[in-house]
Design an enzyme around this catalytic site. Structure first.
Site, PDB file in Angstrom:
ATOM      1  N   PRO A   2      15.091  53.449  21.895  1.00 44.98           N
ATOM      2  CA  PRO A   2      14.846  52.572  21.090  1.00 44.98           C
ATOM      3  C   PRO A   2      14.408  53.617  20.054  1.00 44.98           C
ATOM      4  CG  PRO A   2      14.735  51.754  23.396  1.00 44.98           C
ATOM      5  CD  PRO A   2      14.878  52.924  23.127  1.00 44.98           C
ATOM      6  N   GLU A   3      15.206  53.894  18.804  1.00 46.65           N
ATOM      7  CA  GLU A   3      14.371  54.289  17.850  1.00 46.65           C
ATOM      8  C   GLU A   3      13.673  53.043  16.493  1.00 46.65           C
ATOM      9  OE1 GLU A   3      16.814  57.912  16.079  1.00 46.65           O
ATOM     10  OE2 GLU A   3      17.416  58.502  18.446  1.00 46.65           O
ATOM     11  N   HIS A  89      13.455  45.019  37.834  1.00 46.32           N
ATOM     12  CA  HIS A  89      13.155  45.973  36.199  1.00 46.32           C
ATOM     13  C   HIS A  89      12.262  45.332  35.281  1.00 46.32           C
ATOM     14  CE1 HIS A  89      15.066  49.189  38.439  1.00 46.32           C
ATOM     15  NE2 HIS A  89      16.766  48.607  38.278  1.00 46.32           N
ATOM     16  N   ARG A 107      13.429  52.775  33.366  1.00 46.02           N
ATOM     17  CA  ARG A 107      13.170  53.715  33.844  1.00 46.02           C
ATOM     18  C   ARG A 107      11.579  53.608  33.840  1.00 46.02           C
ATOM     19  NH1 ARG A 107      16.401  58.321  30.090  1.00 46.02           N
ATOM     20  NH2 ARG A 107      14.948  59.593  31.671  1.00 46.02           N
ATOM     21  N   ARG A 151       5.258  72.911   6.619  1.00 42.37           N
ATOM     22  CA  ARG A 151       6.122  73.156   8.518  1.00 42.37           C
ATOM     23  C   ARG A 151       6.916  74.153   7.680  1.00 42.37           C
ATOM     24  NH1 ARG A 151       3.238  68.379   7.674  1.00 42.37           N
ATOM     25  NH2 ARG A 151       2.593  67.925   9.722  1.00 42.37           N
TER      26      ARG A 151
END
Length: 271
Positions: A2-3, A89, A107, A151
């Site tokens: 999920p973003e 889960h 997970r 950067r």
């Protein structure tokens, strides 16, 4: 994974329904990425005041403290009045007078962490280094360009790092770079101010559209009401390797950057 759009869609799907709810019980399943950090019983009797988001973290404001929720790699939240019995889960459950908030995470890379307040070292360890919010008022184009100029890493890697702008994950990084015409391998410091401005606007546009479309469901993402997202149907380059570019008809290419798949059009996106 999920973003930011998926996390925001999740927040919108239950924030209003849980606001003001009294906590009646807490159930913990198997250990998650980090411990809760408080006794579950200490949360009982408190009220959930509001649900905010910072990057990919959901912040549940309580009367005394807050809960920081991260969905990890495979997590999802549900909020229902009468949920089925918890499965193997389902590793965290907040039972309230207005429904049950449940974290499902096969997970177990997700987490629910208690902090006394947002300035608490526990919260700052998770939130302190996050960059500007791309959908917030403080996402300033000039500051964005200045951050990129410091950067030298490839621009896609800089976006994923989350220190200049937070929440532009792998799916959306490919999409915003396509929309702004920038090759993913271009060093961030090489972007001129006009190119950085186009990227700044693309980030706003793509993430806002993804929220409107309910996020992206590539495997099993759904919001807290069980609804899937549809942004993946609009993708211009992500997961389209070998297919024709929707703009120029040249084949979409794929490459690996930092162990993640990157998709781009060599014709439309310039170094």
């Amino acid at each position: 994974m999920p973003e930011l759009p998926e996390v925001e869609v999740t927040r919108l799907s239950f924030a209003d329904r849980i606001a003001g709810a009294a906590i009646e019980g807490v159930r913990l399943g198997k250990p998650l990425r980090w411990p809760l950090g408080c006794s579950p019983d200490s949360l009982v009797g408190q009220h959930v005041l509001a649900v905010r988001r910072r990057g990919k973290y959901l912040l549940l404001d309580l009367e005394r403290g807050l809960l920081l929720v991260h969905l990890g790699m495979s997590g999802s939240l549900s909020f229902t009045l009468n949920p089925p019995e918890a499965g193997k889960h389902d590793h965290f459950e907040l039972r309230t007078a207005q429904g049950v908030l449940r974290l499902h995470d096969p997970r177990r890379f997700g987490a629910v962490v208690f902090a006394t307040h947002e300035a608490d070292p526990v919260a700052q360890k998770l939130l302190g280094k996050l960059g500007m919010e791309p959908l917030g008022a403080d996402f300033d184009a000039k500051r964005f360009h200045l951050g990129l100029a410091k950067r030298k890493s490839p621009i896609k890697q800089v976006l994923l790092a989350g220190e200049v702008v937070v929440g532009v994950g792998n799916i959306y990084a490919s999409e915003v770079l396509f929309l702004s015409g920038i090759r993913p391998s271009t060093p961030a410091s090489r972007l001129s101010r006009p190119r950085a401005a186009r990227l700044h606007q693309a980030i706003r546009d793509v993430l806002a559209r993804a929220v409107e479309r309910g996020g992206s469901t590539l495997r099993d993402f759904s919001n807290a009401q069980g609804e899937a997202g549809h942004f993946q149907l609009d993708a211009m380059v992500y997961a389209r390797a070998g297919l024709a570019c929707k703009v120029c008809a040249n084949p979409i290419r794929a490459m690996r950057q930092g162990q993640r798949s990157t998709f781009f059009c060599a014709q439309c996106q310039k170094p």
